[in-house]
Design an enzyme around this catalytic site. Structure first.
Site, PDB file in Angstrom:
ATOM      1  N   ASP A  42       0.585  -1.513  -0.272  1.00  0.00           N
ATOM      2  CA  ASP A  42       0.529   0.175  -0.271  1.00  0.00           C
ATOM      3  C   ASP A  42       0.961   1.220  -0.037  1.00  0.00           C
ATOM      4  O   ASP A  42       1.226   2.014   0.349  1.00  0.00           O
ATOM      5  CB  ASP A  42      -1.977   0.102   0.877  1.00  0.00           C
ATOM      6  CG  ASP A  42      -1.628  -1.591   0.650  1.00  0.00           C
ATOM      7  OD1 ASP A  42      -2.001  -1.919   0.250  1.00  0.00           O
ATOM      8  OD2 ASP A  42      -2.710  -1.378   2.127  1.00  0.00           O
TER       9      ASP A  42
ATOM     10  N   LYS B  84      -6.683  -5.492  -2.768  1.00  0.00           N
ATOM     11  CA  LYS B  84      -8.214  -5.555  -1.881  1.00  0.00           C
ATOM     12  C   LYS B  84      -8.550  -4.457  -1.229  1.00  0.00           C
ATOM     13  O   LYS B  84      -8.218  -3.130  -1.638  1.00  0.00           O
ATOM     14  CB  LYS B  84      -7.120  -5.747  -0.481  1.00  0.00           C
ATOM     15  CG  LYS B  84      -6.081  -4.948  -0.619  1.00  0.00           C
ATOM     16  CD  LYS B  84      -5.343  -5.360   0.625  1.00  0.00           C
ATOM     17  CE  LYS B  84      -3.623  -4.313   0.986  1.00  0.00           C
ATOM     18  NZ  LYS B  84      -4.647  -2.976   2.673  1.00  0.00           N
TER      19      LYS B  84
ATOM     20  N   CYS C 280      -1.780  -2.534   7.116  1.00  0.00           N
ATOM     21  CA  CYS C 280      -2.080  -3.806   6.436  1.00  0.00           C
ATOM     22  C   CYS C 280      -0.469  -4.161   6.441  1.00  0.00           C
ATOM     23  O   CYS C 280      -0.420  -5.698   6.321  1.00  0.00           O
ATOM     24  CB  CYS C 280      -2.164  -3.045   5.544  1.00  0.00           C
ATOM     25  SG  CYS C 280      -4.130  -2.062   5.174  1.00  0.00           S
TER      26      CYS C 280
HETATM   27  C1  VGL Z   1      -4.731   0.661   5.754  1.00  0.00           C
HETATM   28  C2  VGL Z   1      -5.893   1.772   7.052  1.00  0.00           C
HETATM   29  C3  VGL Z   1      -7.537   1.594   6.522  1.00  0.00           C
HETATM   30  C4  VGL Z   1      -3.437   0.417   5.050  1.00  0.00           C
HETATM   31  C5  VGL Z   1      -5.315   0.892   5.095  1.00  0.00           C
HETATM   32  O1  VGL Z   1      -2.935   0.434   4.801  1.00  0.00           O
HETATM   33  O2  VGL Z   1      -2.808   0.023   5.888  1.00  0.00           O
HETATM   34  N1  VGL Z   1      -5.169   1.392   6.291  1.00  0.00           N
HETATM   35  N2  VGL Z   1      -6.945   1.121   4.623  1.00  0.00           N
END
Ligand code: VGL
Ligand code: ZN
Length: 204
Positions: A8, A106, A151
């Site tokens: 991410d 995702k 994540c």
């Molecule tokens: C994430 C919060 C919500 C992340 C993704 O990538 O850590 N954190 N969605």
């Protein structure tokens, strides 16, 4: 085979983004310089529809960072982030992408969040990442990216659960720490479960 997992590294998680991780951009040069030391580089991308149930904006009267329930699971409510095909969902422009062989998206199902790169938060649906890695004969995974206590944390736990020898590259992640100490707690738990910490300097 050794795989580098880039979790991410998207604009919304960088300083200035809607769910900015403090110093999130600091992971980019580290991840860039690591990539050529690996047989395989794989990335994940948080990729939500606008009506995603993890967004506070989709729950009347709820505030960002409150914890609620979403279909029976505890759910932190986030600012809108990583909406499919928006610039916030795009990979950081400074991230080297030419060595990324596969991208696993995702969080597409509005009814459930998906922190880990491997499974949704209920562990009901696989993203296909574990099967993909096994198909490439990967035995060791090195996890990097954002956020270290969300994540990245859940990806590390699932990688261990899937039987991979799992390393967290400590200087290639940063945490949100919605609550003070979240990352320290996550670190302790990852190590208890068998994850090994490495510094990038020891790897390239
Ligand atoms: C994430 C919060 C919500 C992340 C993704 O990538 O850590 N954190 N969605
Ligand atoms: Zn998300």
């Amino acid at each position: 085979m050794k795989a580098l997992l880039i979790i991410d590294v998207q604009n919304d998680f960088l300083p200035g983004g809607s769910l900015a991780v403090p110093e999130g951009d600091a992971v980019i040069p580290v991840i860039n310089s690591l990539q050529d030391s690996f047989d395989l580089v794989v990335a994940t991308q948080d990729w939500h529809p606008k009506d995603h149930g993890s967004f506070a904006s989709n729950h009347q009267g709820r505030k960002v960072y409150e914890v609620t329930e979403l279909n029976g699971l505890e759910q932190t409510l986030w600012p809108d982030h990583c909406v499919q095909a928006t610039s916030g969902a795009a990979f950081a422009a400074a991230l080297r992408q030419e060595r990324i062989e596969a991208i696993f998206r995702k969080g597409m199902d509005s009814d459930i969040d998906s922190y880990s790169g491997f499974f949704d938060n209920a562990h009901r649906k696989s993203t296909g990442l574990a099967e993909y890695l096994r198909g490439k004969r990967v035995e060791e995974v090195y996890v990097t990216g954002l956020a270290g206590d969300v994540c990245v944390y859940y990806t590390v736990l699932d990688a261990l659960g899937e039987g991979f020898t799992t390393y967290l590259v400590a200087d290639a992640t940063r945490a949100v720490n919605v609550k003070k100490g979240d990352f320290d707690k996550a670190l302790g738990h990852m190590e208890d479960e068998g994850a090994q910490l490495r510094n990038s300097r020891a790897l390239s």
